[in-house]
Structure formats: structure tokens, C-alpha cells
Scaffold this active site. Sequence first.
Site, mmCIF file in Angstrom:
data_model
loop_
_atom_site.group_PDB
_atom_site.id
_atom_site.type_symbol
_atom_site.label_atom_id
_atom_site.label_comp_id
_atom_site.label_asym_id
_atom_site.label_seq_id
_atom_site.Cartn_x
_atom_site.Cartn_y
_atom_site.Cartn_z
ATOM 1 N N CYS A 100 0.848 -1.202 0.000
ATOM 2 C CA CYS A 100 0.000 0.000 0.000
ATOM 3 C C CYS A 100 0.880 1.248 0.000
ATOM 4 O O CYS A 100 1.796 1.365 0.814
ATOM 5 C CB CYS A 100 -0.887 -0.015 1.246
ATOM 6 S SG CYS A 100 -1.653 1.560 1.650
ATOM 7 N N CYS A 104 -3.576 7.504 -1.324
ATOM 8 C CA CYS A 104 -4.931 7.546 -1.895
ATOM 9 C C CYS A 104 -5.994 7.967 -0.887
ATOM 10 O O CYS A 104 -7.016 8.534 -1.275
ATOM 11 C CB CYS A 104 -5.310 6.189 -2.471
ATOM 12 S SG CYS A 104 -3.937 5.175 -2.927
ATOM 13 N N THR A 191 -3.819 5.439 7.754
ATOM 14 C CA THR A 191 -2.816 4.985 6.783
ATOM 15 C C THR A 191 -1.864 6.124 6.428
ATOM 16 O O THR A 191 -2.299 7.178 5.967
ATOM 17 C CB THR A 191 -3.518 4.486 5.505
ATOM 18 O OG1 THR A 191 -4.346 3.385 5.850
ATOM 19 C CG2 THR A 191 -2.520 4.054 4.452
ATOM 20 N N GLU A 259 -0.103 1.651 9.419
ATOM 21 C CA GLU A 259 -1.241 2.305 10.079
ATOM 22 C C GLU A 259 -0.928 2.677 11.532
ATOM 23 O O GLU A 259 -0.183 1.979 12.213
ATOM 24 C CB GLU A 259 -2.482 1.412 10.026
ATOM 25 C CG GLU A 259 -3.236 1.459 8.705
ATOM 26 C CD GLU A 259 -2.545 0.788 7.533
ATOM 27 O OE1 GLU A 259 -1.608 -0.001 7.755
ATOM 28 O OE2 GLU A 259 -2.924 1.049 6.375
ATOM 29 N N HIS A 294 -12.939 5.701 -2.770
ATOM 30 C CA HIS A 294 -11.871 4.845 -2.248
ATOM 31 C C HIS A 294 -12.135 3.361 -2.536
ATOM 32 O O HIS A 294 -11.196 2.589 -2.730
ATOM 33 C CB HIS A 294 -11.673 5.087 -0.753
ATOM 34 C CG HIS A 294 -10.296 4.722 -0.291
ATOM 35 N ND1 HIS A 294 -9.162 5.357 -0.752
ATOM 36 C CD2 HIS A 294 -9.850 3.744 0.536
ATOM 37 C CE1 HIS A 294 -8.088 4.801 -0.213
ATOM 38 N NE2 HIS A 294 -8.482 3.814 0.570
ATOM 39 N N TYR A 298 -9.509 -0.079 -4.917
ATOM 40 C CA TYR A 298 -8.934 -1.370 -4.547
ATOM 41 C C TYR A 298 -8.709 -2.303 -5.745
ATOM 42 O O TYR A 298 -7.848 -3.179 -5.701
ATOM 43 C CB TYR A 298 -9.816 -2.032 -3.481
ATOM 44 C CG TYR A 298 -9.499 -1.557 -2.080
ATOM 45 C CD1 TYR A 298 -9.631 -0.220 -1.736
ATOM 46 C CD2 TYR A 298 -9.056 -2.439 -1.105
ATOM 47 C CE1 TYR A 298 -9.328 0.223 -0.456
ATOM 48 C CE2 TYR A 298 -8.753 -2.003 0.181
ATOM 49 C CZ TYR A 298 -8.892 -0.674 0.501
ATOM 50 O OH TYR A 298 -8.585 -0.245 1.767
ATOM 51 N N CYS A 301 -5.015 -0.876 -6.794
ATOM 52 C CA CYS A 301 -3.837 -1.134 -5.935
ATOM 53 C C CYS A 301 -3.691 -2.621 -5.635
ATOM 54 O O CYS A 301 -2.595 -3.169 -5.725
ATOM 55 C CB CYS A 301 -3.894 -0.305 -4.662
ATOM 56 S SG CYS A 301 -5.149 -0.801 -3.476
ATOM 57 N N GLU A 445 -6.690 -5.889 6.114
ATOM 58 C CA GLU A 445 -6.777 -4.589 5.433
ATOM 59 C C GLU A 445 -7.703 -4.696 4.223
ATOM 60 O O GLU A 445 -8.523 -3.815 3.961
ATOM 61 C CB GLU A 445 -5.378 -4.130 5.026
ATOM 62 C CG GLU A 445 -5.271 -2.638 4.729
ATOM 63 C CD GLU A 445 -5.816 -2.288 3.364
ATOM 64 O OE1 GLU A 445 -6.401 -1.200 3.231
ATOM 65 O OE2 GLU A 445 -5.679 -3.101 2.426
HETATM 66 FE FE1 SF4 Z 1 -3.476 1.737 0.210
HETATM 67 FE FE2 SF4 Z 1 -4.906 0.820 -1.842
HETATM 68 FE FE3 SF4 Z 1 -6.056 2.447 -0.022
HETATM 69 FE FE4 SF4 Z 1 -4.226 3.349 -1.756
HETATM 70 S S1 SF4 Z 1 -6.267 2.535 -2.244
HETATM 71 S S2 SF4 Z 1 -4.310 3.791 0.426
HETATM 72 S S3 SF4 Z 1 -2.824 1.634 -1.929
HETATM 73 S S4 SF4 Z 1 -5.240 0.351 0.321
#
Ligand code: SF4
Length: 497
Positions: A100, A104, A191, A259, A294, A298, A301, A445
Site C-alpha cells: 500500500c 490515496c 494509513t 497504520e 476509495h 482497490y 492497488c 486490510e
Molecule cells: Fe493503500 Fe490501496 Fe487504499 Fe491506496 S487505495 S491507500 S494503496 S489500500
Amino acid sequence: MTLKTPEQYVESLRALEIRAYIGGERVEKVVDHPAIAPHINTVAKTYELAHDPAHRDVMTTTSHLTGETIHRYTHIFQSNEDLIKKIEMLRLLGQTTGTCFQRCVGLDAMNACYASSYEIDQAEGTDYHERFKNYLKKIQSSDLMVAGAMTDPKGDRSRKPSQQDDPDQYVHVVERREDGVVIRGAKLHNTGGINSHEILVLPGAQMGENEADYAIACAVPADAEGVVFIFGRQSNDSRKLEGGCQDYGNPRFGVVGGEAMVVFDDVFVPNERVFMNGEVKHTGRMVDYFATWHRANYGGCKGGNADVLIGATAALSFHQGTAKNSIVKDKLIEMMHLNESTYASAIGASAMGHKLPCGSQMVNPMMANTVKQNITRNVYAIGRLSHDLAGGFLATLPDAKSFENPEIAEWVKKYTKINEEQDVMERVKLGRFIENVTSVTTLVEAMHGAGSPQAQRIVMLRQGEVDKKMKMALKVINGTDDVPGLPIRGALPKAAE
Ligand code: SF4
């Protein structure tokens, strides 16, 4: 144009007086602590790739406020193309780091603040949007890292914020002054905050009429007085401190986003950094905006992360002599199928976006929530297949020091080695990597980041238009709009309409 270099990012962090605790101890400088270094390294990649001509198109864009070239991580989404580019950026970064990259959350929180502050101003006659635009210009021109802070501790889940025994279970305003507000409380699972320049605080839930003090959105410098980071444990975290990188898994970039619990111990926030202050009826929309953007992420990423995991699993199969087995190939295909399905939904959610009243672009909510819902399953399923192919040695392999102790190293190497052509330590590193990137921290996560599975299902039911689908079904079954003249047995005669 300011696009920070990785070195400038690290130096700018060093200049901050961040109050942080790791392993229960106060840390002088987070940039110098081995537990944080992999996470800083990962963010540094986001800065580095923006300077790479091969990736400039994906990593940078043009500010709609100033016309300047900016990092995509400080951008307000203007079009479906922007949303798609974001997903592409996330997959690229996932492929580059295998973990991660943290920025984001702040990006989506900034977009939520931008959209909601506009709507609050329209409804209430406030001036939050202008304040936010001024704040954003500073973020863009200095290419700062902003960490979003959403999740309140929540205390007793059966009670609303105002009904808690301890009012600090949700971040709230404890004092209103002429020139700003004082906030108290904490945000969890934060995060990247510990290695950020700024913390953007948003409400974590929809607030009721009597909960105006909890309807607060504001920006706080990471080293503001009263801000305290308490770093969370991760699977295998003490390995980072052992010094040997062969035994850690992803030593350069770490596991998930580093985190922390961030405490706001009576933090003063000046008015120019306050973007919502008591407008309870807009809290739900702000939370929704953040979560929807958000959740689509996913597919990008985790798609990139899974590419690396699939690669590591395939490489390990070569080392172990199983790569040509058709069952192994089929399981690799299944991993790719699961991965591409979520990536395709994230691209779909972005391609089917729509305009918000402020002029920015929102992803398709149904598809975005479907992406995240699938992630809560597919990341586990891909990890399971990787474990299946890698074998039990992931869980039982002796540690790196055993490979170095002359009294036992010979045996450990001999009984871990596959054949004369393969470097035994390559097998060890691949195994450790798989072990770590499929660890409990990573899986949890994927389950709870951007909202727990049930949160997506609630939105999916709301967005699913079941009424419309019922009408569709009845029309298909009872309808009479067939091509004239075609004899269809069982269709109702016209007279029955
Ligand atoms: Fe982390 Fe993915 Fe969230 Fe970006 S979108 S902060 S890489 S978990």
C-alpha cells in the site's frame, strides 16, 4: 510546477517535529526509524515515478485551479479519463512496490472535502469551498502528502456519538474560538499519517441533529501541537528490526500502509483550515463521497499487489520444479482471473462516472462498491491459491540466522535446496515474500479498508434498483412486444394486455 523528488519528500519529513510512539517508545525522528522506513520508501516511489518520462502521463496531470502540472495525488477528478488514470496509477504503484502506497486516502478525502464544501456553501451560505480551494492550492504547489483520517474509535457500537459514555470516542469540537476550533478525539487505522505532511480529518459517520460538535472536517499539520501518532503492530513487524533483509518478506516496501492511531489532544485548528463545522446534514454525503471513490481504488492497488504475488508464486513454482504441471498453471490462471475481474470493475466504475454539483467527477457507486466487495473475497482467494502452490514451507522454514550459523547452516541449506541449479536463498526470499504479503495484516486490510463488507452491501442494495429489476422481470415474462408475425408458443395473446 513543483513535483517533489523522493529525496525532497524525505527531507521535508525530517524537518517536521512529528510526535510518534513505536513499540511503546517515543521516537525522535520517524524518518530514521526502521519500522517506518519501508513505508516512507513506498511513498517515495510515488514521488519518483512522477519524474519518470515513461509514467508521467499516469502520475501527473494539470491542476484545474492553476493550470500547473501537479502530482495526480493532489488532483480533483475532472473526468472519467481522470478516474481511469487514477486506477492505472494505482496498479502501476502496486506492481512497483507490492504494498500500500498510502496517498490515496488523502486524495479521496480531498476530493470529498472539495465536493461537500461546495454543497454546504450552496445550502448554508458558508465559505468553506473557497477556504478548501486555497488549502488545496498550497498542497498542489508544494506536492505535499495528505493522510485522510476518517475512522473514529466508536466506543459502544450500539450507541450514537452523542450517547457514548466517553464523548471523545468520535473526534469533536471542544471549543469554538473567534479564529478557529479546538478538536479532541482520535482516528484509528490511519494509513500513512505518521509519514505525511498533513492530516485531513473527516467525520467517520453520518451525524444526528444534536451532534453538531461531531460534524467537523478540517486539515491539521502532522506536527501540530497535540497531534500524537501511536504506531500499530503488523504481522512479523519485529523482523524489520532484525537487520537481515532476507528474512522479512518485502524489506524495501513493507506490508500495508504503516497504520497508526492518531490522537488529537485538544488541537487548535485555525478557521482557514476548517471545511465543515456543525453542518450535520452534510456529514453522510461527505462520508459517502470518500468511501465511494476509495472503494473503486482497490481494483487498482490490489490488482498491482496481486500481480507481484502471482509473479512470486510462479517464480517459486519454477524453483520448486512444479511450473510445468498443468494443475499449477490452472491455479495461476485462476489467480489472474480473480485479479483481472476486480481490476475490470474498477475501470468500469471509473468509465461510468458522473458529474457532481461542484463539477468534479464521481465513480459509478454500484460498481465501486462491487469492486470492494469482491476484494474482501478475492484477495483471500488469491492468497489461498498462492499458499496452495507454494507449499507448507512458508509456515515452517527456519529463520535467516539459521542459514548463517556454521553449526547448522549446511543442514538447513541442504534440506531447503531443490537442486544444484537453484539458489536456495532465492527460494527462501520468495517464500518469505509470499508469507508476508498474504499475512493477517494484509488480509484484514483487504477486508475492512474503505469500509467493512456489510457497508458495501448496504450501498449495493440502495443502488441496485430492485424495483426496476422487478418491473423488468414482469415485462420480460408478460410483455407482448415481440416481432409481429413470429409464432412464439406460450406467449400471451395481445388481448391479454
Ligand atoms: Fe493503500 Fe490501496 Fe487504499 Fe491506496 S487505495 S491507500 S494503496 S489500500
